[in-house]
Motif scaffolding. Structure first.
Motif, PDB file in Angstrom:
ATOM      1  N   ARG A 337      -3.040  29.350  57.326  1.00 32.69           N
ATOM      2  CA  ARG A 337      -1.615  29.160  57.044  1.00 32.69           C
ATOM      3  C   ARG A 337      -1.417  28.500  55.687  1.00 32.69           C
ATOM      4  N   GLY A 338      -0.220  28.643  55.172  1.00 32.98           N
ATOM      5  CA  GLY A 338       0.145  28.010  53.917  1.00 32.98           C
ATOM      6  C   GLY A 338       1.644  28.026  53.741  1.00 32.98           C
ATOM      7  N   LEU A 339       2.116  27.443  52.641  1.00 31.54           N
ATOM      8  CA  LEU A 339       3.544  27.308  52.374  1.00 31.54           C
ATOM      9  C   LEU A 339       3.921  27.924  51.036  1.00 31.54           C
ATOM     10  N   ALA A 340       5.156  28.358  50.947  1.00 29.98           N
ATOM     11  CA  ALA A 340       5.800  28.709  49.684  1.00 29.98           C
ATOM     12  C   ALA A 340       7.112  27.930  49.636  1.00 29.98           C
ATOM     13  N   PHE A 341       7.283  27.099  48.601  1.00 27.46           N
ATOM     14  CA  PHE A 341       8.494  26.272  48.519  1.00 27.46           C
ATOM     15  C   PHE A 341       8.660  25.771  47.095  1.00 27.46           C
ATOM     16  N   ASN A 342       9.848  25.270  46.790  1.00 34.51           N
ATOM     17  CA  ASN A 342      10.121  24.644  45.500  1.00 34.51           C
ATOM     18  C   ASN A 342       9.874  23.151  45.596  1.00 34.51           C
ATOM     19  N   ALA A 343       8.862  22.671  44.918  1.00 32.84           N
ATOM     20  CA  ALA A 343       8.589  21.233  44.916  1.00 32.84           C
ATOM     21  C   ALA A 343       9.677  20.480  44.144  1.00 32.84           C
ATOM     22  N   PHE A 356       8.919  28.622  53.161  1.00 34.68           N
ATOM     23  CA  PHE A 356       8.423  29.696  54.010  1.00 34.68           C
ATOM     24  C   PHE A 356       6.965  29.435  54.382  1.00 34.68           C
ATOM     25  N   GLU A 357       6.676  29.559  55.671  1.00 30.24           N
ATOM     26  CA  GLU A 357       5.301  29.488  56.123  1.00 30.24           C
ATOM     27  C   GLU A 357       4.703  30.892  56.104  1.00 30.24           C
ATOM     28  N   PHE A 358       3.532  31.014  55.494  1.00 30.52           N
ATOM     29  CA  PHE A 358       2.770  32.256  55.494  1.00 30.52           C
ATOM     30  C   PHE A 358       1.608  32.088  56.465  1.00 30.52           C
ATOM     31  N   ARG A 359       1.551  32.930  57.472  1.00 28.32           N
ATOM     32  CA  ARG A 359       0.451  32.912  58.433  1.00 28.32           C
ATOM     33  C   ARG A 359      -0.330  34.215  58.318  1.00 28.32           C
ATOM     34  N   LEU A 360      -1.567  34.136  57.829  1.00 30.83           N
ATOM     35  CA  LEU A 360      -2.473  35.280  57.754  1.00 30.83           C
ATOM     36  C   LEU A 360      -3.371  35.256  58.973  1.00 30.83           C
ATOM     37  N   ASN A 383      -6.790  45.341  56.439  1.00 27.73           N
ATOM     38  CA  ASN A 383      -6.036  45.115  57.669  1.00 27.73           C
ATOM     39  C   ASN A 383      -6.045  43.675  58.179  1.00 27.73           C
ATOM     40  N   LEU A 384      -5.677  42.742  57.310  1.00 25.20           N
ATOM     41  CA  LEU A 384      -5.262  41.435  57.800  1.00 25.20           C
ATOM     42  C   LEU A 384      -3.747  41.479  57.973  1.00 25.20           C
ATOM     43  N   TYR A 385      -3.223  40.573  58.772  1.00 21.33           N
ATOM     44  CA  TYR A 385      -1.797  40.612  59.113  1.00 21.33           C
ATOM     45  C   TYR A 385      -1.104  39.342  58.639  1.00 21.33           C
ATOM     46  N   LEU A 386       0.179  39.478  58.335  1.00 22.97           N
ATOM     47  CA  LEU A 386       0.942  38.383  57.747  1.00 22.97           C
ATOM     48  C   LEU A 386       2.283  38.223  58.439  1.00 22.97           C
ATOM     49  N   ASP A 387       2.586  36.970  58.821  1.00 24.29           N
ATOM     50  CA  ASP A 387       3.929  36.584  59.261  1.00 24.29           C
ATOM     51  C   ASP A 387       4.516  35.646  58.216  1.00 24.29           C
ATOM     52  N   VAL A 388       5.782  35.815  57.904  1.00 27.15           N
ATOM     53  CA  VAL A 388       6.495  34.909  57.003  1.00 27.15           C
ATOM     54  C   VAL A 388       7.676  34.335  57.768  1.00 27.15           C
ATOM     55  N   THR A 389       7.710  33.007  57.880  1.00 26.73           N
ATOM     56  CA  THR A 389       8.715  32.329  58.693  1.00 26.73           C
ATOM     57  C   THR A 389       9.430  31.266  57.865  1.00 26.73           C
ATOM     58  N   PRO A 390      10.756  31.222  57.861  1.00 30.83           N
ATOM     59  CA  PRO A 390      11.457  30.169  57.124  1.00 30.83           C
ATOM     60  C   PRO A 390      11.235  28.804  57.772  1.00 30.83           C
TER      61      PRO A 390
END
Length: 403
Positions: A337-343, A356-360, A383-390
């Motif tokens: 998992r990881g994050l995308a955000f404005n620091a 947004f949380e990125f779950r691979l 074929n890895l899978y990705l969920d993006v959640t706010p």
């Protein structure tokens, strides 16, 4: 595909030629790309026309590209088609019979980097295809090469990013026709979306929202100093690194939740030499990968090289997404998992705490290949899978430690 932008033109049949988006920052000593372009166009003596239409300094950019092609044996000529040339009228140039004849006599066209809107606005003003663009399409249909780097790669799909440098703003919903995105020229076909500078600039964060909004199910993100050769049903990756394939054919999303989200996007990373069959969504590893080590995380005898529980604070960082994929495919863990955000959100950010949380994660069809043949630790990942959640991110993210 229900798109919000009407393509400039649509071909009735698959062109016989090659569309070659190059991810930008193409080095002039990249023999794998420059040499292959000349080879595809017929080899030594192949005629190319160079359109530095996107460039800020078209004379210099055009000359450098023509010289690079000439060093590989091509006969390359720069056409004066640019709104940045003081001594040339671009409106007249795209209708000039002499320039059209030069394209007709060529086997390859090369678009420079710069600002992609200059290419589209010059060759198809107000969405109307010029005679010069029609001749470039004819070259492509009859088996020629249409290549472009950076801005020249952006125009390859029917819809392109026009001016969308802030990836997080796109993720947060700022996606306007004529501003962030617009019509492209569609050399890659109607069903494939293309983006460039992809891994270096974390552009998966802008590709996903546009693909969802415009109905694309297949996206190709080409890395810098690398190229993708699109020919018929197949994509081949060459050059310094690779490209990311995004398949949304089975993804799901909650359209009523507000911020962008999705579940089940399928990601594959193609390294140099790998191929991809679009009709079957199949990764075809290079001979170097097939001769080395297959990584099957679902096999009973799987012996993972990694066993670290990583968490990435910037999923849109330089090559973060592909590094996370390469680690995960050869890891004892099933997800990362990881994050995308404005620091440091801008003053006009309408949702400063939105991240947004990125779950691979792995699926039953996840597989990889590894080789050290290129002098490093290089993976192909399928074929890895990705969920993006706010998610809501604290602002400020951290404070000084006070005893």
């Amino acid at each position: 595909m229900a798109l919000g932008v009407t393509p400039v033109a649509a071909a009735d049949a698959v062109p016989a030629g090659y569309a070659v988006p190059i991810g930008g920052a193409l080095k002039y000593d990249n023999e794998a790309v420059w040499g292959r372009l000349v080879e595809l166009a017929g080899g030594k003596g192949a005629r190319f026309v160079v359109l530095a239409t996107a460039a800020g300094n078209p004379a210099r950019s055009g000359r450098q590209i023509a010289d690079a092609l000439a060093r590989r044996g091509a006969l390359a000529e720069v056409l004066p088609v640019s709104p940045k040339l003081n001594d040339a009228d671009v409106t007249a140039a795209v209708r000039d019979p002499a320039l059209i004849a030069k394209v007709r006599a060529a086997r390859g066209v090369f678009f420079s980097g710069g600002a992609q809107e200059r290419i589209v606005d010059s060759l198809a003003p107000a969405g109307v295809e010029s005679p010069l663009l029609a001749e470039i399409r004819a070259l492509h249909r009859r088996g020629g090469v249409v290549a472009g780097t950076s801005a020249g790669a952006a125009i390859m799909s029917s819809v392109m990013f026009r001016d969308a440098q802030d990836v997080m703003r796109i993720l947060k919903g700022e996606l306007r026709q004529g501003k962030e995105y617009d019509r492209g020229l569609g050399f890659a076909g109607e069903s494939l979306f293309v983006d460039q500078h992809f891994l270096k600039r974390g552009r998966i964060g802008r590709m996903l929202p546009l693909m969802v909004a415009k109905g694309y199910t297949l996206g190709l993100g080409v890395e810098e100093n690398s190229a993708a050769i699109i020919h018929g049903d197949e994509i081949e990756v060459i050059g310094g690194k690779g490209a990311l394939l995004v398949d949304l054919s089975s993804m799901k999303r909650d359209a009523d939740s507000g911020p962008f989200n999705l579940r089940g996007a399928r990601l594959s990373y193609l390294d140099r030499g790998d191929r991809y069959r679009m009709s079957t969504r199949t990764v075809l590893p290079s001979a170097a990968k097939l001769a080395d080590h297959r990584v099957d995380p679902n096999a009973a005898d799987f012996k993972p090289f990694f066993d670290n529980d990583a968490f990435h604070l910037d999923m849109l960082g330089d090559t973060t997404i592909v590094n996370a994929m390469s680690n995960l495919i050869d890891n004892a863990r099933r997800e990362v998992r990881g994050l995308a955000f404005n620091a440091r959100p801008a003053a006009d950010d309408p949702a400063p705490s939105l991240g947004f949380e990125f779950r691979l994660y792995k699926g039953e069809d996840s597989v990889g290949w590894y080789t050290g043949a290129f002098g490093g630790e290089d993976y192909t990942v399928a074929n890895l899978y990705l969920d993006v959640t706010p998610v809501r991110v604290a602002q400020p993210l951290y404070r000084p430690w006070i005893n």
